[in-house]
Write a protein that holds these residues in place. Structure first.
Motif, PDB file in Angstrom:
ATOM      1  N   HIS A 195       0.885  -1.160   0.000  1.00 43.59           N
ATOM      2  CA  HIS A 195       0.000   0.000   0.000  1.00 43.59           C
ATOM      3  C   HIS A 195       0.927   1.217   0.000  1.00 43.59           C
ATOM      4  CE1 HIS A 195      -3.583  -2.220   0.279  1.00 43.59           C
ATOM      5  NE2 HIS A 195      -4.050  -1.843   1.442  1.00 43.59           N
ATOM      6  N   ASN A 196       0.884   1.986  -1.067  1.00 41.26           N
ATOM      7  CA  ASN A 196       1.789   3.126  -1.226  1.00 41.26           C
ATOM      8  C   ASN A 196       0.998   4.421  -1.066  1.00 41.26           C
ATOM      9  OD1 ASN A 196       3.551   5.126  -2.045  1.00 41.26           O
ATOM     10  ND2 ASN A 196       4.320   3.993  -3.812  1.00 41.26           N
ATOM     11  N   PRO A 197       1.262   5.207   0.000  1.00 41.74           N
ATOM     12  CA  PRO A 197       0.504   6.440   0.237  1.00 41.74           C
ATOM     13  C   PRO A 197       0.613   7.474  -0.878  1.00 41.74           C
ATOM     14  CG  PRO A 197       1.635   5.779   2.233  1.00 41.74           C
ATOM     15  CD  PRO A 197       2.159   4.900   1.124  1.00 41.74           C
ATOM     16  N   SER A 198       1.660   7.381  -1.710  1.00 49.35           N
ATOM     17  CA  SER A 198       1.777   8.299  -2.848  1.00 49.35           C
ATOM     18  C   SER A 198       1.791   7.540  -4.169  1.00 49.35           C
ATOM     19  CB  SER A 198       3.038   9.168  -2.733  1.00 49.35           C
ATOM     20  OG  SER A 198       4.205   8.416  -2.951  1.00 49.35           O
ATOM     21  N   GLY A 199       1.173   6.364  -4.170  1.00 47.28           N
ATOM     22  CA  GLY A 199       1.087   5.584  -5.395  1.00 47.28           C
ATOM     23  C   GLY A 199       0.114   6.187  -6.399  1.00 47.28           C
ATOM     24  N   LEU A 200       0.142   5.658  -7.603  1.00 46.82           N
ATOM     25  CA  LEU A 200      -0.692   6.161  -8.684  1.00 46.82           C
ATOM     26  C   LEU A 200      -2.011   5.395  -8.728  1.00 46.82           C
ATOM     27  CD1 LEU A 200       2.062   6.403 -11.437  1.00 46.82           C
ATOM     28  CD2 LEU A 200       1.219   8.231  -9.938  1.00 46.82           C
ATOM     29  N   PRO A 201      -3.127   6.098  -8.889  1.00 43.58           N
ATOM     30  CA  PRO A 201      -4.436   5.428  -8.880  1.00 43.58           C
ATOM     31  C   PRO A 201      -4.536   4.395  -9.997  1.00 43.58           C
ATOM     32  CG  PRO A 201      -4.634   7.716  -9.624  1.00 43.58           C
ATOM     33  CD  PRO A 201      -3.261   7.561  -9.076  1.00 43.58           C
ATOM     34  N   GLY A 202      -5.062   3.231  -9.627  1.00 46.93           N
ATOM     35  CA  GLY A 202      -5.227   2.160 -10.597  1.00 46.93           C
ATOM     36  C   GLY A 202      -3.946   1.465 -10.992  1.00 46.93           C
ATOM     37  N   ARG A 203      -2.849   1.875 -10.394  1.00 48.38           N
ATOM     38  CA  ARG A 203      -1.559   1.306 -10.787  1.00 48.38           C
ATOM     39  C   ARG A 203      -0.707   0.871  -9.603  1.00 48.38           C
ATOM     40  NH1 ARG A 203       3.015   4.281 -14.639  1.00 48.38           N
ATOM     41  NH2 ARG A 203       4.558   2.593 -14.560  1.00 48.38           N
ATOM     42  N   SER A 204      -0.513   1.756  -8.642  1.00 43.07           N
ATOM     43  CA  SER A 204       0.430   1.418  -7.568  1.00 43.07           C
ATOM     44  C   SER A 204       0.012   1.963  -6.206  1.00 43.07           C
ATOM     45  CB  SER A 204       1.832   1.937  -7.927  1.00 43.07           C
ATOM     46  OG  SER A 204       1.818   3.321  -8.207  1.00 43.07           O
TER      47      SER A 204
END
Length: 212
Positions: free
Chosen positions: A173-182
């Motif tokens: 779970h990445n708090p600054s990940g990209l929606p639908g991707r990471s």
């Protein structure tokens, strides 16, 4: 990596209130002060929110863990203020040092009764073992893990939450990940993790050490 795959059903929290707008925030196409949901953070002003949102990946990880284990989840900025009081962050003007692992772990254990262990050296096999035991692991990685950058400029500097592992890789779970991707349950092969991972983190569990 031996063992079967296991992923914990951990709710996802972005460090920005509008998770769908993360691509705009991280490229400065939109200021965090213009996040339409900024008030949900509990900040007193847009400016306070805009200052802290890029800096509270660790608080987003904590909020995910709290939600997963059934604790009330405070809004991000009031939680951050409490972390400041506990010494988990140190602010000097516009400079912030944090998240500082030892005071964070002490605070998490004292405040919520969590198992919280600082791991200055953490191998992939140990991450796998901790996840298998029902724990979650906050990992220090480079922010470019969101795109699996083939040549990140450094390791560490950004915090993500390991929620699953298996023979082929880890799920984050990445708090600054990209929606639908990471953002949530993002797969990262073990072969790729090393170029982002600083080799340190904090292991979190539902109960304090003596109750494990």
């Amino acid at each position: 990596m031996k063992g079967s795959a296991l992923t914990h059903p951990v709710p996802y929290y972005s460090q920005w209130e509008s998770a769908d707008l993360v691509p705009e925030f991280i490229t400065s196409a939109r200021s965090a002060a213009d996040d339409p949901l900024w008030q949900k953070s509990g900040a007193d002003s847009r400016e306070e929110y805009a200052f802290w949102a890029p800096r509270i990946c660790g608080m987003a990880c904590l909020r995910m863990a709290l939600d997963h284990w059934g604790h009330p989840v405070p809004p991000s900025v009031p939680l951050l203020r409490e972390a400041l009081g506990a010494g988990a962050y140190v602010r000097s003007g516009d400079q912030v040092k944090g998240m500082i692992y030892a005071p964070f772990a002490d605070w998490a254990a004292r405040r919520w009764g969590l198992y919280a262990e600082v791991r200055p050296r953490l191998e992939p096999e140990e991450i796998h073992s901790e996840i298998s035991r029902g724990h979650l692991v906050v990992l220090s990685v480079h922010k470019s893990i969101r795109t699996l950058d083939p040549a990140p400029p450094a390791r560490g500097g950004h915090l993500v939450l390991a929620v699953g592992t298996g023979p082929d890789g880890i799920r984050l779970h990445n708090p600054s990940g990209l929606p639908g991707r990471s953002q949530q349950f993002a797969p990262v092969p073990w072969a790729d993790l090393g170029r982002f991972f600083a080799g340190r983190g904090v292991v979190l569990g539902q109960h304090a050490r003596g109750d494990q």
